[in-house]
Design an enzyme around this catalytic site. Structure first.
Site, PDB file in Angstrom:
ATOM      1  N   HIS A  72      -7.547  -5.146   3.332  1.00  0.00           N
ATOM      2  CA  HIS A  72      -6.512  -5.476   2.363  1.00  0.00           C
ATOM      3  C   HIS A  72      -6.123  -6.943   2.517  1.00  0.00           C
ATOM      4  O   HIS A  72      -5.746  -7.390   3.601  1.00  0.00           O
ATOM      5  CB  HIS A  72      -5.281  -4.585   2.557  1.00  0.00           C
ATOM      6  CG  HIS A  72      -5.465  -3.212   2.000  1.00  0.00           C
ATOM      7  ND1 HIS A  72      -4.741  -2.733   0.935  1.00  0.00           N
ATOM      8  CD2 HIS A  72      -6.320  -2.211   2.343  1.00  0.00           C
ATOM      9  CE1 HIS A  72      -5.135  -1.494   0.650  1.00  0.00           C
ATOM     10  NE2 HIS A  72      -6.090  -1.168   1.497  1.00  0.00           N
ATOM     11  N   TYR A 201       5.816  -1.608  -0.493  1.00  0.00           N
ATOM     12  CA  TYR A 201       7.081  -1.413   0.198  1.00  0.00           C
ATOM     13  C   TYR A 201       8.176  -1.576  -0.845  1.00  0.00           C
ATOM     14  O   TYR A 201       8.328  -2.647  -1.436  1.00  0.00           O
ATOM     15  CB  TYR A 201       7.264  -2.442   1.312  1.00  0.00           C
ATOM     16  CG  TYR A 201       6.325  -2.265   2.488  1.00  0.00           C
ATOM     17  CD1 TYR A 201       6.739  -1.602   3.637  1.00  0.00           C
ATOM     18  CD2 TYR A 201       5.028  -2.768   2.451  1.00  0.00           C
ATOM     19  CE1 TYR A 201       5.885  -1.443   4.727  1.00  0.00           C
ATOM     20  CE2 TYR A 201       4.165  -2.614   3.528  1.00  0.00           C
ATOM     21  CZ  TYR A 201       4.603  -1.955   4.658  1.00  0.00           C
ATOM     22  OH  TYR A 201       3.755  -1.798   5.732  1.00  0.00           O
ATOM     23  N   PRO A 293       8.532   2.099  12.024  1.00  0.00           N
ATOM     24  CA  PRO A 293       7.208   1.949  11.401  1.00  0.00           C
ATOM     25  C   PRO A 293       7.164   0.892  10.301  1.00  0.00           C
ATOM     26  O   PRO A 293       6.078   0.538   9.845  1.00  0.00           O
ATOM     27  CB  PRO A 293       6.926   3.344  10.832  1.00  0.00           C
ATOM     28  CG  PRO A 293       8.283   3.976  10.674  1.00  0.00           C
ATOM     29  CD  PRO A 293       9.125   3.417  11.764  1.00  0.00           C
ATOM     30  N   LYS A 297       3.749  -2.042  13.251  1.00  0.00           N
ATOM     31  CA  LYS A 297       3.512  -2.776  14.491  1.00  0.00           C
ATOM     32  C   LYS A 297       3.270  -1.899  15.713  1.00  0.00           C
ATOM     33  O   LYS A 297       2.881  -2.406  16.765  1.00  0.00           O
ATOM     34  CB  LYS A 297       4.692  -3.722  14.767  1.00  0.00           C
ATOM     35  CG  LYS A 297       4.820  -4.842  13.753  1.00  0.00           C
ATOM     36  CD  LYS A 297       3.567  -5.685  13.706  1.00  0.00           C
ATOM     37  CE  LYS A 297       3.534  -6.615  12.532  1.00  0.00           C
ATOM     38  NZ  LYS A 297       2.194  -7.092  12.212  1.00  0.00           N
ATOM     39  N   TYR A 385       2.815 -10.006   9.174  1.00  0.00           N
ATOM     40  CA  TYR A 385       2.188  -8.751   8.750  1.00  0.00           C
ATOM     41  C   TYR A 385       0.731  -8.673   9.214  1.00  0.00           C
ATOM     42  O   TYR A 385       0.281  -7.622   9.701  1.00  0.00           O
ATOM     43  CB  TYR A 385       2.256  -8.632   7.227  1.00  0.00           C
ATOM     44  CG  TYR A 385       1.986  -7.233   6.712  1.00  0.00           C
ATOM     45  CD1 TYR A 385       2.984  -6.267   6.751  1.00  0.00           C
ATOM     46  CD2 TYR A 385       0.751  -6.873   6.201  1.00  0.00           C
ATOM     47  CE1 TYR A 385       2.764  -4.970   6.287  1.00  0.00           C
ATOM     48  CE2 TYR A 385       0.510  -5.594   5.735  1.00  0.00           C
ATOM     49  CZ  TYR A 385       1.522  -4.640   5.785  1.00  0.00           C
ATOM     50  OH  TYR A 385       1.287  -3.369   5.338  1.00  0.00           O
TER      51      TYR A 385
END
Length: 394
Positions: A72, A201, A293, A297, A385
């Site tokens: 991704h 998100y 979550p 990580k 990220y």
């Protein structure tokens, strides 16, 4: 029994450490309380940082990940019905994340361990650690009713938050840092195609949403719910209806629903213990730290710990570098706290807090406008990220 490194716990961190050490010619024995079937039955996250992907390749266990994992190059945020793309690779000089389930990572590591012939013992009980402050520590345990003793040079505690390793350290030595969040995540896994090519998100007045995936045909969705909720109260139908309510119509109309393969509610907590070592005992992964979550990580910080411990032990065995042993905790914690900060930031940014003051709500809104409205803010999110770089052990 004797070995060089005793590893307690056959989750992904213990197995990855064992594989890397085995490849480096360092003998290990892995001890696990549960059965292999139980370990593989755990449903966990599936987003791998670029550093974790590289480490799995270095361990020689990446064949299936590289063939089946989904790379991704971006991720999406959703606020007030507005979709905001974050082009990860563009903002991080080509870095990306890999979607490949933790269960599959564990399966690959189990198969590699079996193929190597290195020792792994399942179904152990009454595990106890001894003489950790000496150069001859040991682990005692029971297997099939028989008492066993494993002598070693070092012990790696990879046995999770509820394991025996951290509990073996005197409480007077440890400093614990913890924040418990006032909500949980209701997760559902289903064999349905993802609603969107990239992860989403989303913030909604009814609560946070994460649209994630495990493959092109398997999806994982999460809803923010009160800690008082019971999973039994959430039928599949109720879950899908609530998810559609929290998504804009363009996504809700595309959502493919189906029977849940797994459904659970996970409380959210942030936790770190310092130091991460005591004599010749080293804590790895969830034994030393827990993250919400949000931001994915957990597994990646465990892999980071493995990276440092493996390299330090290689320096000890191959080059006699005893001086590096005491540096594990500082190496690991430097990255752990950065990962904790990012998970804390993402959780604050995305969730609805009913007890926030009007001032705090305005600050939350300002954070969203800044971080998602400027290239500098988006770059900060993207860098964290995909995973911050590892320090060099020297």
């Amino acid at each position: 029994m004797k070995t060089q490194v005793a590893i307690i716990g056959a989750g992904p961190s213990g197995l990855l450490l064992g594989q890397l050490l085995h490849n480096a010619g360092i003998a290990t024995v892995v001890l696990e309380r549960q059965t292999p079937e139980y370990v593989l039955g755990r449903i966990r996250a599936g987003i791998l940082e670029s550093g974790t992907v590289s480490l799995l390749r270095e361990a020689g266990v990446s064949r299936r990940m590289d063939a089946e994992g989904l790379v991704h190059h971006g991720v999406e945020f959703l606020f007030d019905g507005v979709r905001i793309p974050v082009p990860l690779s563009e903002l991080t000089e080509g870095k990306s994340v890999m979607v490949y389930g933790q269960t599959e990572v564990t399966r690959d590591l189990m198969e590699a361990r079996a193929s190597s012939g290195a020792t792994i013992i399942y179904g152990v009980s009454n595990v106890q650690l001894h003489d950790m402050k000496t150069d001859k520590p040991a682990v005692t345990f029971e297997k099939d009713g028989e008492a066993c003793r494993l002598e070693c040079d070092f012990i790696a505690g990879c046995d999770g938050f509820h394991g025996v390793s951290r509990q073996a350290i005197p409480k007077s030595v440890l400093r614990e840092y913890e924040s418990v969040w006032p909500f949980g995540w209701l997760g559902l896994l289903a064999d349905t195609p993802p609603v969107n090519p990239e992860l989403i998100y989303a913030h909604h007045e009814r609560g946070f949403v994460l649209c994630s995936q495990r493959s092109l045909t398997r999806s994982r969705y999460y809803l923010q719910v009160p800690l008082t909720d019971n999973v039994e109260a959430w039928s599949d139908e109720r879950f899908w209806q609530e998810l559609k309510c929290r998504l804009p119509s363009e996504l809700a109309n595309k959502l493919v629903t189906g029977h849940s393969l797994e459904k659970s509610i996970a409380p959210l907590r942030s936790y770190v213990v310092e130091p991460m070592q005591y004599g010749r005992l080293f804590l790895v992964g969830d034994a030393a730290h827990i993250v919400p979550p949000t931001g994915a990580k957990g597994l990646n910080l465990a892999a980071s710990d493995v990276n440092y411990l493996w390299r330090i032990l290689c320096q000890f065995y191959h080059h006699g570098r005893e001086d590096l042993l005491a540096s594990y905790s500082s190496f690991a914690l430097n990255r752990v706290w950065k990962g904790e900060r990012f998970s804390w930031f993402m959780t604050h940014l995305l969730h609805d807090f009913h007890d926030k003051s009007p001032f705090d709500r305005k600050m939350q809104e300002a954070d969203r406008r800044y971080y998602l409205g400027s290239r500098a803010g988006l770059t900060t999110i993207a860098e964290n990220y995909v995973g911050l770089p590892y320090e060099t052990v020297r």
